[in-house]
Design a protein around this motif. Structure first.
Motif, PDB file in Angstrom:
ATOM      1  N   ASP A 133       0.833  -1.210   0.000  1.00 23.40           N
ATOM      2  CA  ASP A 133       0.000   0.000   0.000  1.00 23.40           C
ATOM      3  C   ASP A 133       0.863   1.254   0.000  1.00 23.40           C
ATOM      4  O   ASP A 133       0.557   2.241  -0.688  1.00 23.40           O
ATOM      5  N   HIS A 180      -6.411   8.413  -4.728  1.00 21.08           N
ATOM      6  CA  HIS A 180      -6.460   7.032  -4.268  1.00 21.08           C
ATOM      7  C   HIS A 180      -7.674   6.834  -3.380  1.00 21.08           C
ATOM      8  O   HIS A 180      -8.333   7.791  -2.956  1.00 21.08           O
ATOM      9  N   THR A 181      -7.978   5.585  -3.105  1.00 20.18           N
ATOM     10  CA  THR A 181      -8.979   5.224  -2.119  1.00 20.18           C
ATOM     11  C   THR A 181      -8.531   3.941  -1.452  1.00 20.18           C
ATOM     12  O   THR A 181      -7.483   3.374  -1.805  1.00 20.18           O
ATOM     13  N   LYS A 182      -9.311   3.493  -0.491  1.00 18.27           N
ATOM     14  CA  LYS A 182      -9.025   2.211   0.149  1.00 18.27           C
ATOM     15  C   LYS A 182     -10.302   1.395   0.131  1.00 18.27           C
ATOM     16  O   LYS A 182     -11.349   1.844   0.615  1.00 18.27           O
ATOM     17  N   ARG A 224      -7.374  -2.572   0.919  1.00 23.27           N
ATOM     18  CA  ARG A 224      -6.186  -2.259   0.146  1.00 23.27           C
ATOM     19  C   ARG A 224      -6.280  -0.872  -0.486  1.00 23.27           C
ATOM     20  O   ARG A 224      -7.368  -0.403  -0.867  1.00 23.27           O
ATOM     21  N   VAL A 225      -5.126  -0.228  -0.634  1.00 19.06           N
ATOM     22  CA  VAL A 225      -5.051   1.072  -1.297  1.00 19.06           C
ATOM     23  C   VAL A 225      -5.149   0.877  -2.806  1.00 19.06           C
ATOM     24  O   VAL A 225      -4.458   0.013  -3.374  1.00 19.06           O
TER      25      VAL A 225
END
Length: 500
Positions: free
Chosen positions: A439, A459-461, A465-466
């Motif tokens: 990540d 980005h996001t999670k 996970r990133v």
């Protein structure tokens, strides 16, 4: 500034804007200035005497432009698009030039009546339920509210808000009014009211809960499906049952069509059925994805709207070629909205308002004053027509699907899921690295990409996970820009130091 001076400088400004869009690819997408750098280029004190407009245009280039992140750049993929188009710019200019304040029908009838008609047009273009239109779509007088109850001939309609955040705030206030909370608050009666979202719902709902007095502690978070990230109707039902038994008054459930993080889609029909059983207002937030319904092949996203939705919002300023700010909010029954927001001091009383024959949009929003926003949406719809709007949406979706195919075919990358709209979420595989280090490497890759000046990602999670988010949909973005972005991602991924 005289009319002749306005003509002269106005032409310069129009030329400047046209030149800017022609050469926008020459700019780095993400502003490269350091904090305080723009302010350092500006005088500490205002001028004692007026200055020429030429000097302002010069400072626009010298001081302001280095501090601009170029949302209309074809390499801007960071957030959902904030579309700008020529017709919308000109519509905004006309609004500014006319300079009216459209708080009441009487303060400019055209401002109100054009907005009403254009929101009806847009509801038709998106194939929204007829009860969201200002005339009920020819309903027979037996309107229903979102809970499936007899609405007593309820009349709905649309209004332009500044943003989806304001739209959800207004919807909550209307829902509070219908649930009795508005009357209770006016009488000083304290009760516990609850609001229902998922972990994927936009943060503006929690902010709205704070503003309305519901409070963040009474925002109930419904579980999501671990794979699709869609709201779980069974858990929603359980929470509503539990809260009602504890003496709380459920106010509103927000279902999302196209979440910000990954464009997940909540099951509106199933959520709506739960809301009907519990008598709770259902608000559908389709801020980004709702625009896709101009295309018949995407109208499945309206499932459950006809039967259950009390309010619905989407942003033409995201993906429908209309400059910010322009959010369309519809309600199936306008009375709770007006009941929550209408205050009529003596200085606003007038014959048209007291006749009850007109809409005063001041009663449909938080603020009293309002701009003539309908002009730019009217300009866009008339210039492009339904055909042109559909082409714009289909182009973005097609480019996103192309990118997804390239990612899927590359063994060094993992596609989160096939894109439904214009957002693609993915990540490098970083084989052999523990999740935490992988990540961190993904975030490092994003920083390298954004520093290049060629493109801008966020980005996001999700699922722990990133992920990188690449949102396609800008009017200037074409195939070569998406291909270039993908090649840059692959190239930079190979340069990230990961200790292997």
């Amino acid at each position: 500034m005289t009319p002749d001076e306005f003509r002269r400088y106005g032409k310069q400004v129009i030329d400047w804007i046209a030149d800017y869009h022609e050469k926008i690819e020459s700019y780095p997408v993400l502003s490269q200035v350091r904090p305080g750098e723009v302010a350092a280029g500006l005088p500490d004190h205002p001028p004692e005497r007026g200055e020429g407009f030429d000097a302002l245009l010069a400072d626009l280039d010298r001081v302001i432009m280095p501090g601009i992140t170029h949302w209309q750049h074809p390499g801007f993929f960071a957030y959902f698009p904030s579309n700008v188009s020529g017709p919308a710019i000109l519509g905004d200019l006309l609004s500014a030039g006319i300079g009216i304040q459209g708080m009441l029908w009487a303060t400019s009838p055209a401002c109100t009546e054009l907005e009403t008609r254009v929101l009806d047009w847009l509801a038709e273009l998106l194939d929204l339920p007829a009860r969201f239109r200002s005339d009920g779509g020819g309903r027979d007088g037996g309107g229903r509210d979102g809970g499936g109850r007899d609405g007593g001939g309820a009349v709905g309609g649309g209004v332009i808000q500044d943003s989806a955040s304001s739209a959800c705030l207004v919807a909550i206030l209307a829902a509070l009014e219908r649930a009795g909370g508005g009357a209770a608050a006016r009488a000083g009666i304290a009760r516990r009211y609850t609001l229902y979202v998922s972990s994927q719902t936009h943060s503006s709902l929690e902010k709205a809960a704070r503003i309305t007095g519901i409070g963040a502690a009474n925002v109930r978070v419904v579980d999501v499906d671990p794979v699709t990230l869609a709201m779980d109707p069974a858990h929603l039902d359980a929470l509503l049952t539990e809260d009602t038994a504890a003496g709380a008054v459920p106010v509103l459930v927000c279902a999302t069509v196209g979440t910000t993080s990954t464009t997940a889609i909540d099951p509106v029909p199933e959520i709506g059925a739960v809301c009907r059983d519990h008598g709770v207002w259902l608000h559908v937030d389709a801020a980004y994805a709702g625009a896709a319904a101009v295309c018949p092949e995407f109208r499945w996203i309206n499932a459950g709207m006809e039967e259950y939705a009390d309010s619905y919002a989407t942003n033409p300023h995201k993906w429908l070629l209309t400059n910010f700010d322009c959010t369309a909010l519809w309600v199936a029954d306008r009375q709770p909205l007006i009941g929550a927001l209408s205050i009529l001091p003596e200085y606003l009383r007038n014959t048209a308002t007291t006749s009850g024959e007109v809409i005063d949009y001041r009663d449909w929003q938080i603020s009293l004053g309002r701009r003539f926003r309908a002009l730019k949406l009217w300009s866009v719809i008339r210039w492009y027509g339904a055909e042109g709007l559909r082409e714009h949406i289909r182009t973005g979706v097609g480019l996103a699907r192309d990118l997804a195919g390239w990612i899927r075919d590359d063994p060094d990358f993992e596609l989160f899921e096939d894109p439904t709209f214009g957002l693609v979420c993915f990540r490098p595989r970083w084989e052999g690295l523990p999740d935490e280090e992988a990540d961190a490497a993904t975030l490092s890759l994003m920083e390298r990409l954004n520093a290049s000046g060629d493109l801008y990602l966020t980005h996001t999670k999700a699922r722990g996970r990133v992920l990188l988010r690449l949102a396609v949909g800008g009017p200037a973005t074409v195939d070569r820009h998406v291909r270039t972005a993908w090649e840059r991602v692959r190239q930079e991924a190979g340069q990230v130091p990961v200790g292997r």
